[in-house]
Every structure is written in C-alpha cells, then in structure tokens.
Design a protein around this motif. Structure first.
Motif: not given
Ligand SMILES: Nc1ncnc2c1ncn2[C@@H]1O[C@H](COP(=O)(O)OP(=O)(O)OP(=O)(O)O)[C@@H](O)[C@H]1O
Ligand SMILES: [Mg+2]
Length: 331
Positions: A66, A183-184
């Motif tokens: 991240s 991101d995820e």
C-alpha cells in the motif's frame, strides 16, 4: 523504452513510529522528549511497467504494497528514489497527474458515506471536470457492467461490501484514466463478488487497454487478471516476472493421477513416488526436473491398461507459499 508508462527507481519510505516507554514515568518522559523509531516500509524498489500491462502486486501483511501504491498515486512522497509516470512526477505534479489515474482502496471508500452514489459521482464530475459525453458514456457503461442500477440512488452506508466496492471501482474510472491502481479491491468479498470484479478488471485492461496494478492476497485474483507478478517482502522486491514464468520455473512438483482397468502391482519407477488409492487408482508424484511426464505416460500406457488419467500442476498459491517459506531460492 518508448511504451514505458511507469518508471520506479530505487524508492524508499520510512515512517516515524512513536516508541512508548513503559510505565507512568516513561509516559511522562515521553511527553517531553518523545522517542521515535524509523520503520522502513519500502526499502529500495525498482520496476518499469509498460502501457497496457496488468501487474499483480503481492506480499504478506506489512510488506509495503500500500505504501508503494500511495507513492505511485502521489499521496505520499518517497524519501529517496524517483518515480516517473506518463511523464509526471506524481507527488510533485499531483494536480495534473491525477486526471490520468484512478485509485481504488478496498479498505476505505472514497465515496461520501451519506450521499447517494450518483451524487458522489456528480461531484467527481465537477472535481475532475469530466466532459459531459465522457461522463454519461462511462456512467452508463459501468452501471451496466457492474450491475449497479438497483443501488445507485442509495448512500454508501446502506450498501453491502460488494456493492460498495463496485461503486468505488466505477467512481475511480469515471474520468477515463489510462492507469488504475487497485489496492485490495476484492478484500472481504465472497467468491461470486470477487469473480465479478476480476471480470470487470480484465475487461478494462484487455478491451480498453487500461494499465492495471492490482494488489491482493488472493492468488486467484492474479491468475485470472494479471500476466505479470511482482512479489515484495519487507519493503524489497523478491520476484518480478510473468505469472506463467513463475509457474514454469518453480512449479516443479507434479502429480499424475491414473485410473487403471485392474488393480495392477506397478513396478517401481526411478524418482517417482507411487501411492495406491481406491478403485484401481494410483497417484505418481515426481519432479519435472528428473522425470519427463511424456515418457512416464507412454511407459505406463505401454505396460498397463489405463481407463483415465489427469495431471495436477502446482498452482500459483502453493508456489508463492513456498517462496515465503524459503523453499524456493529466487535469483
Ligand atoms: N502512515 C503510517 N505510519 C506509520 N507506519 C506505517 C504507515 N503506513 C504504513 N506503515 C507501516 O509500513 C509498513 C508497510 O505497510 P503497508 O501498508 O505498505 O503494507 P502492505 O503490504 O500494504 O500490507 P497489507 O497486506 O497488510 O495491506 C508496515 O510496517 C506498516 O505498519
Ligand atoms: Mg495494504
């Protein structure tokens, strides 16, 4: 290189962590002379990404994924090193840069909690100065592809996680960016919801040519959407190559499952472990480094009557697990 979109050169980022002394005296001392410790989140990462690539970004919790995405999207600046994306330096030219990118943080919605989704979209339209036609066209297409019409008038707080994620993904694409960081985006979703998101990401990458960076803990996400994989650990890059390459190179253990016509007593075969299963079935385990699967099959077929057989390859998940466990040496 001409079609290079992203150039990341030896970036580093540390965070100041407040180190608390124990007990009340330490607590009081801390008020006057706070003790800090620097934690390295990203520790010298390099890579280049070409236009149109779909790159999976994986690593264990706290690996620095991240933080890297935040530096790439201009939210954080690197302590050291350089980032150049589409001719921009993200953290320096943030205003001009953001109209080229989209960012989705699965852990945190960028939409207003209380506003109907469609109102948040209207706001984005003004913020990004999205031309009318572009906005209308994108909104219509994403509403259809992500099946959002039933909840687009509702505020985020009333949505399921899967609905919220789809709404966030559409939001990040309304201004037609040519690069999107995910991101995820599948975190916490069930298999069906994940599959829907993978399909959509695959679509925007393959059909619209949008460059994708996709962070996830789910290896299926990577196998289904990305052609390249970057594995990071403790702020450093461990692996960077094609997804297929990883499987070919490291997936050495194979299993051949054979169902015979009768319960043969199979002669031992060099470098092959034979297991007996029920109903005349046997499993042959070996490494592709010292046994050729072709000759094993033709050998068995020459000697025995075979009803059915299948080859089981190691999946990417077990390969990556092996890398983490130190079982595979990355050169
Ligand atoms: N704002 C911050 N302040 C202090 N430390 C931070 C901050 N952001 C990240 N860190 C630390 O930096 C390291 C890397 O964090 P990062 O969020 O980049 O990991 P990650 O690979 O995304 O992990 P995860 O898979 O859990 O999302 C961790 O040790 C984390 O605690
Ligand atoms: Mg993270």
């Amino acid at each position: 290189m001409k079609d290079t979109l992203i150039k990341v050169d030896n970036i580093k980022k540390s965070f100041k962590i407040n180190k608390r002394a124990n007990g009340l005296p330490g607590h009081i001392a801390n008020l006057f002379v706070p003790k800090y410790e620097m934690r390295k989140a990203v520790d010298g990462i390099n890579f280049e990404i070409k236009k149109g690539e779909a790159v999976g970004f994986i690593g264990s919790n706290g690996a620095g994924k991240s933080t890297t995405i935040k530096m790439l999207s201009g939210i954080l600046y690197p302590d050291e090193g350089n980032i150049e994306i589409a001719g921009f330096i993200p953290y320096k030219q943030r205003k001009a840069y953001v109209s080229n990118i989209g960012v989705v943080f699965g852990q945190k919605s960028q939409l207003s909690w209380d506003l109907p989704i469609i109102d948040s979209y209207e706001l984005l339209k003004h913020i990004y100065k999205i031309p009318y036609e572009t906005y209308e066209k994108n909104l219509k297409q994403f509403t259809e592809l992500l099946d959002m019409s039933s909840f687009i008038e509702q505020p985020v707080r009333q949505l399921s996680l899967g609905q919220r994620m789809r709404a966030d993904i559409a939001a990040s694409l309304l201004h037609s960016p040519n690069l999107v960081f995910f991101d995820e985006p599948t975190i916490g979703l069930d298999v069906v919801a994940k599959e829907r998101i993978r399909e959509f990401i695959r679509y925007i990458n393959r059909e619209k040519g949008i460059t994708i960076i996709f962070t996830t803990h789910d290896m299926q996400d990577i196998e289904k959407t990305c052609s390249r994989l970057i594995l990071i650990d403790k702020g450093k890059k461990l692996y960077d190559d094609s997804v297929n390459g990883l499987l070919e190179k490291y997936s050495t253990q194979r299993k051949l499952k054979v169902e015979f016509e009768v319960d043969y007593n199979i002669e031992p075969i060099e470098n092959v472990v034979i297991e007996n299963k029920e109903n005349n079935k046997k499993v042959f385990s070996f490494s592709n480094q010292n046994v050729s699967i072709k000759s094993l099959i033709s050998d068995l077929m020459g000697r025995y009557e075979i009803k059915d057989m299948s080859i089981e390859e190691m999946d990417i998940e077990s390969v990556v697990r092996k890398i983490y466990e130190g079982g595979i040496k990355i050169s």
